[in-house]
Design a protein around this motif. Structure first.
Motif, PDB file in Angstrom:
ATOM      1  N   ARG A  19      66.143 -38.833 -17.179  1.00 41.60           N
ATOM      2  CA  ARG A  19      67.002 -37.899 -17.906  1.00 41.60           C
ATOM      3  C   ARG A  19      66.848 -36.474 -17.380  1.00 41.60           C
ATOM      4  O   ARG A  19      67.830 -35.725 -17.329  1.00 41.60           O
ATOM      5  CB  ARG A  19      66.718 -37.952 -19.406  1.00 41.60           C
ATOM      6  N   ALA A  24      68.826 -36.490 -14.202  1.00 38.79           N
ATOM      7  CA  ALA A  24      70.251 -36.627 -14.500  1.00 38.79           C
ATOM      8  C   ALA A  24      70.811 -35.341 -15.100  1.00 38.79           C
ATOM      9  O   ALA A  24      71.937 -34.945 -14.781  1.00 38.79           O
ATOM     10  CB  ALA A  24      70.478 -37.795 -15.457  1.00 38.79           C
ATOM     11  N   ASN A  25      70.029 -34.671 -15.937  1.00 38.11           N
ATOM     12  CA  ASN A  25      70.504 -33.430 -16.527  1.00 38.11           C
ATOM     13  C   ASN A  25      70.765 -32.394 -15.448  1.00 38.11           C
ATOM     14  O   ASN A  25      71.763 -31.675 -15.494  1.00 38.11           O
ATOM     15  CB  ASN A  25      69.503 -32.911 -17.563  1.00 38.11           C
ATOM     16  N   CYS A  26      69.899 -32.335 -14.461  1.00 34.65           N
ATOM     17  CA  CYS A  26      70.118 -31.420 -13.331  1.00 34.65           C
ATOM     18  C   CYS A  26      71.393 -31.809 -12.587  1.00 34.65           C
ATOM     19  O   CYS A  26      72.212 -30.955 -12.249  1.00 34.65           O
ATOM     20  CB  CYS A  26      68.910 -31.436 -12.399  1.00 34.65           C
ATOM     21  N   ALA A  27      71.571 -33.106 -12.372  1.00 35.15           N
ATOM     22  CA  ALA A  27      72.752 -33.591 -11.660  1.00 35.15           C
ATOM     23  C   ALA A  27      74.032 -33.335 -12.453  1.00 35.15           C
ATOM     24  O   ALA A  27      75.108 -33.217 -11.861  1.00 35.15           O
ATOM     25  CB  ALA A  27      72.610 -35.084 -11.370  1.00 35.15           C
ATOM     26  N   GLU A  28      73.929 -33.246 -13.763  1.00 35.34           N
ATOM     27  CA  GLU A  28      75.108 -33.020 -14.601  1.00 35.34           C
ATOM     28  C   GLU A  28      75.535 -31.557 -14.625  1.00 35.34           C
ATOM     29  O   GLU A  28      76.732 -31.265 -14.666  1.00 35.34           O
ATOM     30  CB  GLU A  28      74.823 -33.496 -16.036  1.00 35.34           C
ATOM     31  N   TYR A  29      74.598 -30.637 -14.623  1.00 38.45           N
ATOM     32  CA  TYR A  29      74.927 -29.222 -14.787  1.00 38.45           C
ATOM     33  C   TYR A  29      74.946 -28.412 -13.496  1.00 38.45           C
ATOM     34  O   TYR A  29      75.764 -27.503 -13.351  1.00 38.45           O
ATOM     35  CB  TYR A  29      73.960 -28.561 -15.781  1.00 38.45           C
ATOM     36  N   LEU A  81      78.448 -28.163 -11.261  1.00 41.64           N
ATOM     37  CA  LEU A  81      79.493 -27.320 -11.831  1.00 41.64           C
ATOM     38  C   LEU A  81      79.118 -25.848 -11.712  1.00 41.64           C
ATOM     39  O   LEU A  81      79.950 -25.003 -11.366  1.00 41.64           O
ATOM     40  CB  LEU A  81      79.773 -27.691 -13.289  1.00 41.64           C
ATOM     41  N   ARG A 119      67.694 -24.166 -14.632  1.00 43.61           N
ATOM     42  CA  ARG A 119      67.446 -25.564 -14.272  1.00 43.61           C
ATOM     43  C   ARG A 119      65.946 -25.841 -14.166  1.00 43.61           C
ATOM     44  O   ARG A 119      65.479 -26.907 -14.559  1.00 43.61           O
ATOM     45  CB  ARG A 119      68.165 -25.921 -12.968  1.00 43.61           C
ATOM     46  N   THR A 154      71.574 -21.685 -18.349  1.00 37.53           N
ATOM     47  CA  THR A 154      72.574 -22.511 -17.679  1.00 37.53           C
ATOM     48  C   THR A 154      73.945 -22.314 -18.311  1.00 37.53           C
ATOM     49  O   THR A 154      74.942 -22.104 -17.607  1.00 37.53           O
ATOM     50  CB  THR A 154      72.160 -23.994 -17.715  1.00 37.53           C
TER      51      THR A 154
END
Length: 129
Positions: A48, A51-56, A59, A88, A112
């Motif tokens: 997680r 993944a959180n890094c990959a999500e924000y 963009l 991040r 962020t």
């Protein structure tokens, strides 16, 4: 216009993502889980965080690059880039610990979201004038 500043932060965030990925891999070895999370709390948390890094981050970097291409001042770009990178890192450290360090996690999300909002508004403003 060219991108002179955004690539610095893209590179640093790329390195952060590699570090987070290595932590997932290490947790996979430790828990002996090759696919998915196997219900292992350590692995779930590390997946997680990554993944959180990959999500924000993507963009944020897209918005930074767009603002830079539209001529945002260098100091603004560095401020936003440092905010995104710091956000991040703080989030990863705060969320990655057991127990979580909520102050770091919240601070990371505030930084962020601030970058996403400021850069989005800057892009919208530049596009309308």
């Amino acid at each position: 216009m060219s991108l002179d500043i955004t690539p610095l932060y893209a590179g640093l965030i790329g390195l952060l993502f590699v570090i987070l990925s290595v932590q997932v891999i290490a947790a996979r070895f430790k828990t002996n889980v090759a696919l998915g999370d196997g219900g292992e709390k350590l692995l779930i948390r590390r997946i997680r965080v990554q993944a959180n890094c990959a999500e924000y981050a993507p963009l944020g970097l897209i918005l930074l690059a767009s603002a830079e291409l539209q001529g945002a001042p260098g100091w603004v770009m560095h401020l936003l880039g440092l905010m995104l990178l710091s956000g991040r890192v703080l989030h990863a450290v705060g969320f990655g610990r057991t127990p979580e360090i909520m102050l770091l996690r919240r601070g990371g999300m505030v930084l962020t979201f601030a970058v996403l909002i400021f850069a989005a508004l800057a892009n919208i403003g530049h596009a309308l004038i």
